[in-house]
Enzyme design. Structure first.
Site, mmCIF file in Angstrom:
data_model
loop_
_atom_site.group_PDB
_atom_site.id
_atom_site.type_symbol
_atom_site.label_atom_id
_atom_site.label_comp_id
_atom_site.label_asym_id
_atom_site.label_seq_id
_atom_site.Cartn_x
_atom_site.Cartn_y
_atom_site.Cartn_z
ATOM 1 C CG ASP A 1 -0.571 -1.213 3.712
ATOM 2 O OD1 ASP A 1 -0.748 -1.126 2.278
ATOM 3 O OD2 ASP A 1 -0.499 -2.305 4.219
ATOM 4 C CB SER B 1 0.276 -3.325 0.625
ATOM 5 O OG SER B 1 0.533 -3.921 1.733
#
Length: 318
Positions: free
Chosen positions: A153, A39
């Site tokens: 993510d 991320s």
């Protein structure tokens, strides 16, 4: 001296602390042999591997809330609220057409296959594509389409990728966990636009031959376009109101952000017990919300200070 690898964790705006951590290592002349990021950790790590950390730091230190709004490319809520194209363009400015395997520092970007629920380690290919995939927070950014995969993510499956950093050849892994304790979600306000009014779409969209039916179809499409533009204006106005949001009730961004953070804390705790880093850095970011990107100066300093405090332990390990 041992090869030092970084495992840069997920955590939204708290990820600007990674910049401070890297700066502290640079000040001590400690080289980095590889970076694994998830991320926001992937974003900062990739920028550093591309040699653009100075530009990134200058950029984020000047960010204000109104600047952030220019990167909010709203879409009709389907698989995400934001399309991510403007963020993609920003990343492209810094990394251009760089490929992961060509980076001066070995790099791996962790993402999640949202269909299969599996971890994906991106070690080659377009750097920008990999980062765009890893930062696709569920419900906020639309997933990144990679062939038959929809990637999101990386923090969902591996918030602090210690094992990945070790696989890159690191003899000593320094992990940065941004989610030490429960924190609140981002500062935003839920956009709840009124639904587009119903229209006689069946009649309008059916193949027509008569001039009257064709006119009705053109009228319908024109009105739909006007309503879409009106909805976009409503969303933009609503986003602008976030700047002064005082409603104590959690909004959609806070709900998504906090939920993801709680999940990542649990996943992080379990994974760090299995894949133990040689040194764990945990900046005190409890009061930093995951969408506080405009507080970069303070967040960078907290990361820098946390790494400085750990330097005696790191020297001993080295």
């Amino acid at each position: 001296m041992k090869q030092v690898g970084l495992a840069l964790g997920s955590g939204g705006a708290r990820g600007w602390a990674h910049i401070g951590v890297i700066r502290a290592l640079q000040e001590e002349g400690i080289g980095i042999s590889g970076i694994a990021g998830a991320s926001i950790g992937a974003l900062v790590g990739a920028i550093h591997c591309a040699g653009e950390l100075d530009d990134l730091e200058d950029f984020v230190r000047d960010l204000c809330w109104r600047d952030l709004l220019t990167y909010f490319d709203m879409v009709f809520p389907s698989s995400g609220l934001l399309d991510g194209n403007r963020v993609y363009e920003l990343l492209s400015e810094h990394m251009q057409a760089m490929r992961i395997e060509d980076a001066a520092i070995p790099f791996c970007c962790v993402a999640t296959d949202l269909i299969r629920g599996e971890e994906v380690q991106l070690r080659s290919g377009c750097m920008v594509d990999a980062v765009r995939a890893s930062i696709a927070v569920p419900g906020i950014f639309t997933p990144f389409c990679d062939g038959d995969r929809f990637l999101g993510d990386g923090g969902i499956v591996n918030p602090v990728p210690v094992d990945v950093a070790r696989d890159l050849g690191a003899e000593l892994v320094l992990a940065v966990n941004l989610n030490r304790r429960r924190v609140s979600g981002g500062r935003a306000e839920s956009a709840q636009p009124s639904a587009v009014g119903q229209a006689n779409s069946q009649e309008a969209m059916e193949p027509v031959r008569s001039a009257e039916a064709s006119h009705r179809r053109e009228t319908f499409l024109r009105r739909l376009q006007q309503r879409f533009e009106s909805l976009q204006d409503t969303l933009n106005d609503k986003v602008d109101q976030w700047l002064d949001a005082e409603d104590p009730a959690p909004n959609i961004f806070e709900v998504i952000g906090t939920s993801l953070n709680v999940m990542e804390q649990q996943v992080t705790r379990g994974r760090l017990q299995v894949h133990v880093p040689d040194l764990l850095v945990e900046p005190p970011l409890q009061d930093v919300a995951i969408f506080d990107f405009h507080q970069a100066g303070r967040i960078i300093e907290l990361g820098h200070r946390a790494m400085r405090d750990q330097l005696p332990a790191l020297r001993e390990l080295l």
